[in-house]
Enzyme design. Sequence first.
Site, mmCIF file in Angstrom:
data_model
loop_
_atom_site.group_PDB
_atom_site.id
_atom_site.type_symbol
_atom_site.label_atom_id
_atom_site.label_comp_id
_atom_site.label_asym_id
_atom_site.label_seq_id
_atom_site.Cartn_x
_atom_site.Cartn_y
_atom_site.Cartn_z
ATOM 1 N N ARG A 166 -25.345 14.692 24.753
ATOM 2 C CA ARG A 166 -24.514 15.548 23.695
ATOM 3 C C ARG A 166 -23.649 16.135 25.202
ATOM 4 N NH1 ARG A 166 -30.381 14.693 23.648
ATOM 5 N NH2 ARG A 166 -31.310 14.428 22.390
ATOM 6 N N LYS A 199 -33.119 18.833 25.079
ATOM 7 C CA LYS A 199 -33.829 19.149 24.531
ATOM 8 C C LYS A 199 -34.539 19.597 24.761
ATOM 9 C CE LYS A 199 -31.832 18.342 20.178
ATOM 10 N NZ LYS A 199 -31.452 17.888 18.560
ATOM 11 N N HIS A 266 -19.867 14.172 19.525
ATOM 12 C CA HIS A 266 -21.503 13.219 19.072
ATOM 13 C C HIS A 266 -21.334 12.128 18.532
ATOM 14 C CE1 HIS A 266 -26.111 14.347 19.014
ATOM 15 N NE2 HIS A 266 -25.386 13.456 17.460
ATOM 16 N N ARG A 269 -22.001 9.677 21.280
ATOM 17 C CA ARG A 269 -23.333 9.738 21.980
ATOM 18 C C ARG A 269 -24.353 8.449 20.999
ATOM 19 N NH1 ARG A 269 -28.057 11.835 24.010
ATOM 20 N NH2 ARG A 269 -29.490 11.578 22.019
ATOM 21 N N HIS A 292 -34.846 10.452 23.417
ATOM 22 C CA HIS A 292 -35.505 10.568 22.586
ATOM 23 C C HIS A 292 -36.859 10.924 22.437
ATOM 24 C CE1 HIS A 292 -32.334 8.686 19.439
ATOM 25 N NE2 HIS A 292 -31.540 9.885 19.691
ATOM 26 N N TYR A 301 -30.469 4.043 15.014
ATOM 27 C CA TYR A 301 -29.390 2.853 15.102
ATOM 28 C C TYR A 301 -29.096 0.994 14.751
ATOM 29 C CZ TYR A 301 -27.860 6.755 17.662
ATOM 30 O OH TYR A 301 -27.613 8.164 18.581
#
Length: 329
Positions: A166, A199, A266, A269, A292, A301
């Site tokens: 990110r 995150k 983004h 990514r 994730h 994806y």
Amino acid sequence: MMATEARDAFLQWMETERRAADLTLVAYRGDLDRFLAFLTTHLGAEPDLGALAGLSLTDLRAWLAHEHAAALGGRRPTTQDRAARTRARRVSALRSFYRYLARYHGVDNPAPGLLATPRTRRPLPRPLPQAQALEVPEGVSDIAHTPMAQVRDGALFMLLYGCGLRISEALTLDVRDLDQAGTLGDGTKGDGVLRIRGKGGKERMVPVLPQVMQALLRWRGVHPLPQPDAPLFVGVRGGRLQAGIAQRAMRTWRHMAGLPEHATPHALRHSFATHLMEGGADLRVIQDLLGHASLSTTQRYTLADEARLMDVWTRAHPHATDTPPDTAR
């Protein structure tokens, strides 16, 4: 404490402790600004912590209904799915705000947790084709205004696509993070792995390809503030490079190159993950590299690749354009 002071403290906490993305902070601030403005009219006075603690589920629903009515009144165009996503974000903002208030200010109000969250369709990732993704680092660096910015932007965008980061993760790196992964000042070799803070402060280890490392080390060689605790990517004034500047640089190049609007930092990514999957990488490996928490997030994806394959099939297969034979006799 007034509610506006609590809002500012919450957003600061989200930025520094939770490492929320810039767009999330902007959206949450807008939602909470509207919420507190509504309460001032709804309650007849500017709310404080006591007022926030005393709000009922009916009060919160009244605010959401007010926002929905304003959207239908023509303030901005909307669709059913967009309205659902907007409501879901507002509910999320409220819940996060109240969790913060409960943790740090003793405001215990269960009402936000009782709000219904609409089901929304998560948009599929929109990666760039491999050829376009490979062109981005050189393309963006070519339009930079100074030689230093050219080397910096080339390294930054090479890192985004080469490691699937990110933009916020790349810009929080310090020089010492690169030194631990690359070649240190004394000539010794690092381990070739970057420690990424994602995150929620979660850390993951991401291997760096030799070509990406070379670009980063070229930038390290001209870095204006090469001490270990300096930001890895700096702006013209020596401070940490802002995400908006990098996004604007790619937006400018995107328009010059005639790329679609979804060609953003983004999207690199998304391209990283999609191209790995197309090359046969295991989904669990991609999940770890992207950081994730849930495999279901990474599985998007797979859905995106299925949609791409179906599009190719409908355009390329002979039966896709054949007119069905007339069997009537």
